[in-house]
Each structure stands twice: as C-alpha cells, then as structure tokens.
Scaffold this active site. Structure first.
Site, short mmCIF file in Angstrom:
data_model
loop_
_atom_site.label_atom_id
_atom_site.label_comp_id
_atom_site.label_asym_id
_atom_site.label_seq_id
_atom_site.Cartn_x
_atom_site.Cartn_y
_atom_site.Cartn_z
N TYR A 60 -5.64 -4.29 -3.10
CA TYR A 60 -5.71 -2.97 -3.74
C TYR A 60 -6.97 -2.81 -4.57
O TYR A 60 -7.49 -1.69 -4.69
CB TYR A 60 -4.44 -2.70 -4.56
CG TYR A 60 -3.26 -2.46 -3.65
CD1 TYR A 60 -3.08 -1.23 -3.03
CD2 TYR A 60 -2.37 -3.50 -3.33
CE1 TYR A 60 -2.03 -1.03 -2.14
CE2 TYR A 60 -1.33 -3.31 -2.44
CZ TYR A 60 -1.16 -2.07 -1.85
OH TYR A 60 -0.14 -1.87 -0.95
N ARG A 75 -9.51 -1.62 -2.12
CA ARG A 75 -9.30 -0.22 -1.73
C ARG A 75 -9.62 0.72 -2.89
O ARG A 75 -10.18 1.80 -2.69
CB ARG A 75 -7.86 -0.01 -1.25
CG ARG A 75 -7.56 -0.80 0.02
CD ARG A 75 -6.49 -0.16 0.83
NE ARG A 75 -6.91 1.11 1.38
CZ ARG A 75 -6.09 2.13 1.63
NH1 ARG A 75 -4.81 2.03 1.38
NH2 ARG A 75 -6.55 3.25 2.13
N GLN A 92 0.83 11.90 0.61
CA GLN A 92 1.21 10.48 0.71
C GLN A 92 0.01 9.60 0.38
O GLN A 92 0.11 8.39 0.31
CB GLN A 92 1.67 10.16 2.14
CG GLN A 92 2.89 10.96 2.57
CD GLN A 92 3.09 10.84 4.08
OE1 GLN A 92 3.68 9.87 4.55
NE2 GLN A 92 2.59 11.80 4.83
N HIS A 115 3.48 8.75 -2.96
CA HIS A 115 3.34 7.29 -2.77
C HIS A 115 2.47 6.65 -3.85
O HIS A 115 1.96 5.56 -3.66
CB HIS A 115 2.78 6.98 -1.37
CG HIS A 115 3.77 7.25 -0.27
ND1 HIS A 115 3.42 7.30 1.07
CD2 HIS A 115 5.10 7.49 -0.30
CE1 HIS A 115 4.49 7.57 1.80
NE2 HIS A 115 5.53 7.69 1.00
N CYS A 173 -2.50 -4.79 -20.48
CA CYS A 173 -2.07 -3.39 -20.44
C CYS A 173 -2.61 -2.68 -21.67
O CYS A 173 -2.46 -3.17 -22.79
CB CYS A 173 -0.54 -3.34 -20.41
SG CYS A 173 0.14 -1.71 -20.77
N GLU A 227 -3.73 14.78 16.83
CA GLU A 227 -3.04 14.69 18.12
C GLU A 227 -1.55 14.92 17.83
O GLU A 227 -1.15 14.89 16.67
CB GLU A 227 -3.24 13.28 18.71
CG GLU A 227 -2.64 12.23 17.78
CD GLU A 227 -3.32 10.87 17.84
OE1 GLU A 227 -4.15 10.66 18.71
OE2 GLU A 227 -2.97 10.04 17.00
N ALA A 270 -9.14 17.32 11.13
CA ALA A 270 -8.74 18.07 9.93
C ALA A 270 -9.88 18.92 9.38
O ALA A 270 -9.64 20.05 8.93
CB ALA A 270 -8.24 17.11 8.86
#
Ligand code: OAD
Length: 235
Positions: free
Chosen positions: A59, A62, A94, A112, A139, A206, A222
């Site tokens: 993550y 990403r 999402q 999500h 945190c 598609e 799109a």
C-alpha cells in the site's frame, strides 16, 4: 436514453476503469493488480496479520504512485456534472485514489476506503496520510504505532452502505462506470436500483460481468464515453 428529461437524482458508481487512463492499474485486466499479487496476501485481514510488512509495503507503493497521477477527462466530466447538476447526485467510488476529488467533484463517497488516510487500530481515528506506514509511524491522535491503510479488505464491510442505499432510494438513474461487477456489494447495486425502479446505464470499456442487469450499456474508453454522456445529460 429514454425519459432523460424525468431524471432528477443520480447515483454514479465508479471503479478502477475510470482511473485506468490516468495510469493506475485496474485489478482484473491482463497484467492487473490481482495478477501481480495474491488477493489473500495483500487484501485481507488475515494476510495483514500474517505478513504486515508485505501488506504495508504494497500500500505504501500504491499510495506513492497515485500521488504522481492526474485526473483524466472522465474524472473531469463527472466533476463538471457534479457542479452543474441541480438534483441530488452522489458519486460512489470503489477507488481508493482521490482523482474524483482532485478533478473537483464534491459529492463523493469512498465505499472501499482511501489510500490517503491511515487508520489507527488502537484509537480508531483516521488521519490524512501521504507518506509511508512501513516504518510504523505513531498515530497523530494517540501515538500508538498501530496504523493500517484505510482500505476495505476482503471480508470487511464496505463503508457507508446505509448512505448509499438511502441515495439509491431517492434516485431516478443509476450509472455504473468502469467496474467489472465482480465484487459485492457494489456489484449488486444495479439489481437494487432495478428493483427500486431506477433507470440503469453502464459505461465500460467492454461488456462487464454485470452488463445484462443494465437497461442500457455503452462501451468504450472512459475518457471518451463519459464526457459524451455528461454532455448529453446536461444538454
Ligand atoms: P476491475 O479491475 O475488476 O474492473 C475494471 C473494469 O474497468 C473492467 O470491467 C474493465 O473492462 C474496465 N475498464 C478498463 N479500462 C477502462 C477504460 N479505459 N475505460 C472504461 N472502462 C475500463 O476493477 P473494479 O471493478 O473497480 O476492491 O474492482 C472492484 C474492486 O475489486 C476494487 O475496488 C478492489 C478490487 O478487489 C478491494 O480492494 C476491496
């Protein structure tokens, strides 16, 4: 589309296909993310418990990558629609990127989760996050070193389902853009929409797994078919 003049309230569901042309990998295409990584390893609570470093690194990569990407013409068109549309409008995405927001859309809900939050499993506070988590930073709210990506994993409950169903009950049109229809409950929203009597439209590269549930479908990239549809509905 028949009866477009009668449409007041709209719910739009988006998936990875809307961000594909911004250079963000989809999940299920050839060479997509789920071909490069095992879902069970990087997108489940069990995978995280087994190998947190692997998951945090995945993550982190990403999160870093999406910050180098830009919204495309499909995000721009939806932001324009959001701004111009007088009735209710909700973009349910999402996607865990922030390209709808960066294009200027305001009525967006991330079912999500999002890459740009860290979620503290000690105090339950979500904090905006653009850096990495692999080094177990504290945190900002409670100082515990218990942050995880604020992304919904398989086996976890998507966010804000009550709001989504609430918006659907008030809507006249449900549009699904760039999603394969493989993951529930998102994939089931078209059937809920039909039962509620909404018009349904799919815009996808598609025919998707869920195509047959839509009253109408348009196929193409799109960045082409979303601006075309937005022009139509606004005119
Ligand atoms: P998928 O990768 O499953 O599907 C992407 C869809 O977009 C496919 O139907 C493609 O045909 C279509 N597509 C690809 N390029 C396109 C383009 N340029 N224009 C239009 N359509 C295009 O992605 P999602 O449906 O978003 O969940 O995946 C749903 C969920 O599965 C994700 O949110 C993620 C994943 O596992 C979690 O991680 C919980």
């Amino acid at each position: 589309m028949a009866g477009m003049a009668d449409i007041r309230n709209i719910v739009i569901l988006t998936g990875a296909g809307v961000s594909a042309e911004s250079g963000i990998d989809t999940f299920r295409s050839e060479g997509g993310l789920w071909e490069q990584h095992r879902v069970e390893d990087v997108a489940t609570p069990e995978g995280f418990a087994r190998d947190p470093d692997l998951v945090l690194r995945f993550y982190d990569m990403r999160r870093e990558a999406i910050q180098t990407k830009q919204p495309n013409a499909a995000h721009d068109a939806l932001a324009k629609l959001d701004e111009a549309w007088n009735g209710e409008l909700l973009i349910v995405t999402q996607n865990v990127d922030d390209l709808h927001e960066r294009a200027g859309a305001e009525r967006v809900l991330h079912m999500h989760g999002t890459h740009l939050n860290a979620w503290c499993t000690a105090c339950d506070v979500r904090s905006p996050w653009t850096g990495t988590l692999i080094e177990r930073p504290p945190c900002p709210a409670c100082d515990s070193r218990a942050l995880r990506p604020d992304v919904v994993w398989f086996g976890e409950m998507p966010y804000q389902m009550e709001e989504i169903y609430g918006a659907l009950r008030q809507a006249d049109l449900f549009v699904s853009i760039g999603t394969s229809g493989a993951v529930y409950p998102a994939a089931g929203l078209v059937r809920d929409a039909r039962e509620l009597g909404l018009q349904t439209l799919e815009l996808n590269l598609e025919p998707s797994q869920g195509s047959r549930w839509f009253a109408s479908s348009r196929h193409g990239p799109a960045t082409q078919i979303v601006p075309e549809w937005v022009e139509e509905i606004l005119s």
